[in-house]
Structure formats: C-alpha cells, structure tokens
Design an enzyme around this catalytic site. Structure first.
Site, PDB file in Angstrom:
ATOM      1  N   CYS A  78       0.684  -1.194   0.073  1.00 52.04           N
ATOM      2  CA  CYS A  78      -0.088   0.091  -0.064  1.00 52.04           C
ATOM      3  C   CYS A  78       0.664   1.363   0.131  1.00 52.04           C
ATOM      4  O   CYS A  78       1.440   1.514  -0.992  1.00 52.04           O
ATOM      5  CB  CYS A  78      -1.043  -0.073   1.264  1.00 52.04           C
ATOM      6  SG  CYS A  78      -2.465   1.077   0.921  1.00 52.04           S
ATOM      7  N   HIS A 119      -3.691  -5.307   0.548  1.00 47.68           N
ATOM      8  CA  HIS A 119      -3.184  -5.561   1.982  1.00 47.68           C
ATOM      9  C   HIS A 119      -3.149  -7.020   2.471  1.00 47.68           C
ATOM     10  O   HIS A 119      -4.103  -7.632   2.807  1.00 47.68           O
ATOM     11  CB  HIS A 119      -4.058  -4.876   3.048  1.00 47.68           C
ATOM     12  CG  HIS A 119      -3.715  -3.617   2.973  1.00 47.68           C
ATOM     13  ND1 HIS A 119      -2.860  -2.734   4.008  1.00 47.68           N
ATOM     14  CD2 HIS A 119      -4.529  -2.448   2.340  1.00 47.68           C
ATOM     15  CE1 HIS A 119      -3.086  -1.436   3.538  1.00 47.68           C
ATOM     16  NE2 HIS A 119      -3.968  -1.161   2.805  1.00 47.68           N
ATOM     17  N   GLU A 173      -1.584  -8.518   4.319  1.00 51.24           N
ATOM     18  CA  GLU A 173      -1.362  -8.931   6.026  1.00 51.24           C
ATOM     19  C   GLU A 173      -2.840  -9.092   6.408  1.00 51.24           C
ATOM     20  O   GLU A 173      -3.134  -9.437   7.744  1.00 51.24           O
ATOM     21  CB  GLU A 173      -0.429  -7.862   6.618  1.00 51.24           C
ATOM     22  CG  GLU A 173      -1.282  -6.783   6.940  1.00 51.24           C
ATOM     23  CD  GLU A 173      -1.546  -5.509   5.880  1.00 51.24           C
ATOM     24  OE1 GLU A 173      -1.201  -5.937   4.508  1.00 51.24           O
ATOM     25  OE2 GLU A 173      -2.009  -4.391   5.893  1.00 51.24           O
TER      26      GLU A 173
END
Ligand code: MN
Length: 240
Positions: free
Chosen positions: A114, A218, A220
C-alpha cells in the site's frame, strides 16, 4: 536453520487519545508480524528513527518490509498538498526513504504494501496521485470501507512472466484501502498488475538483479483466509 531477519518499518500512533492513555506508541499491524512468522521469518519491528540511523538498521536485517499507513508527503515528489491529501508523517517518510535507499545500496530485498509501494515509487523518482479524483479514468472503488479486509472486492490483471502472475495467476481479486496511487512510474520499476480502471496494483524492480516486490493491496489482512496471500509472504521471506 537460521531464520531470515525481516525488518518491518514501524509506524507511530500520534493521535492516541483513545488507546494507551493518549501516550504515543511505535507499532506495526499484527498481520505483518504473523505473516512473517508463519512463513519462517524472524520479524523485527523498526521504530521511526533518524534517516542517519537507517544504514545501521539495514545492516542488522536480511530483508525490508514497508507497511501501509499515512499518505506520502507530496513535497518528496515536488508537489504542493492537494486539498484531498490526508494525514502525513514527514518523520516516517524521511526514515523510510532512507531505509529504501540503504536496502538497495546493501542489496537487501524489499517487499512493500500500500503506502509502502507508493513511497517506494517516490523513493525511486516516481510521483503519486494525491487523491484518486485526480485520475481521469477512475472507475473502481479502491477504498472498500466499510467492507472488511478479508473480502477481496476488485479484480486485478497481472503481467505475464511477473512474480505476481506466478503466485496469483493472470486474474485475481484483491482487497483495497487506498485513495492514493502511483501516477508516474519510477524508471527502475515495472508494472506487474493493474486494476480494471488502469490503476497500478503491483510493481517489481526492473533491473535483473533487483529484488523488489510491491503490492497496492493488503495481504497482511487476508492471508489467514487466502493461501495465495500467505504465498506472497512466503515468497518474500524465502525467495525474494
Ligand atoms: Mn485498489
């Protein structure tokens, strides 16, 4: 076997009135820590420091991970702040720009997510859309709130022969939490994935010996549900 040490550039919570009794904290989202741990890496969270300290940090780590967060200060790509620019943190920008520069100098692989990918582009001489409203072909919802990040919401198409193509396939769906994006691409980067409206969603280093992978979404926040996203961490920790 020695585990690769993964330096995760941390953030600083400035407006912390509701947590930690208003005290400032250095932190990184747990998904980065867990993703690195689950793929065999040893995560070290690097608190924001002076640019001069970056070389010493990079010497201690094997690979560098840049997380999401604030908007990149536009002065680092030569622009005045657009009215739709959101929160910036110049100390973080300066430290992370120095980390990128040192990692490249010391030949340490870099994985960016990002804002990290946007900052990487700026570090290498590119520019950003300060807000997607500046992009004339903007047609895709890239800020998927209030939809939860474990649900991918928009499609991407990857470039043949790229790392992302190998790991994700040609067509894939990602989560999306950004109002900024890469505008002018840095000369040393190549685009490896785009959204349907043309927004850049993935980059790699262009040089044959560069070990750089960046994504605009994202992993994660979704790898616990989607094995291919864990595969990104696995690739970074064990191959890149
Ligand atoms: Mn997006």
């Amino acid at each position: 076997m020695t585990k690769p040490i993964i330096g995760i550039a941390g953030n600083q919570l400035i407006h912390a009135a509701d947590v930690f009794h208003g005290n400032q904290v250095s932190y990184t989202p747990q998904g980065f820590v867990a993703g690195v741990q689950q793929t065999g890496g040893l995560p070290f969270v690097l608190p924001i420091g002076t640019p001069e300290s970056a070389s010493a940090y990079i010497e201690k780590i094997d690979k560098l991970l840049l997380a999401g967060g604030q908007d990149v200060s536009p002065e680092f790509y030569g622009e005045e702040p657009h009215p739709k620019l959101e929160e910036t943190n110049k100390n973080r920008d300066k430290f992370e720009l120095a980390l990128i520069s040192e990692a490249i100098k010391q030949k340490k692989p870099i994985f960016t997510v990002c804002r990290g990918t946007q900052l990487l582009n700026v570090a290498l001489g590119g520019t950003l859309y300060q807000d997607l409203s500046q992009y004339s072909d903007w047609k895709v919802k890239h800020s998927q709130e209030p939809t939860a990040p474990e649900f991918p919401t928009h499609s991407i198409t990857t470039e043949k022969g790229s790392i992302l193509s190998r790991l994700l396939g040609e067509h894939y769906q990602v989560n999306s939490y950004h109002h900024q994006a890469i505008h002018t691409l840095a000369p040393d980067l190549t685009v490896t994935a785009r959204a349907a409206d043309g927004i850049i969603e993935g980059v790699e280093g262009k040089q044959a010996d560069s070990r750089i992978l960046g994504v605009q979404w994202h992993p994660e926040l979704i790898f616990h549900k989607e094995p291919k996203e864990l595969g990104l961490f696995d690739y970074f920790v064990n191959e890149l």
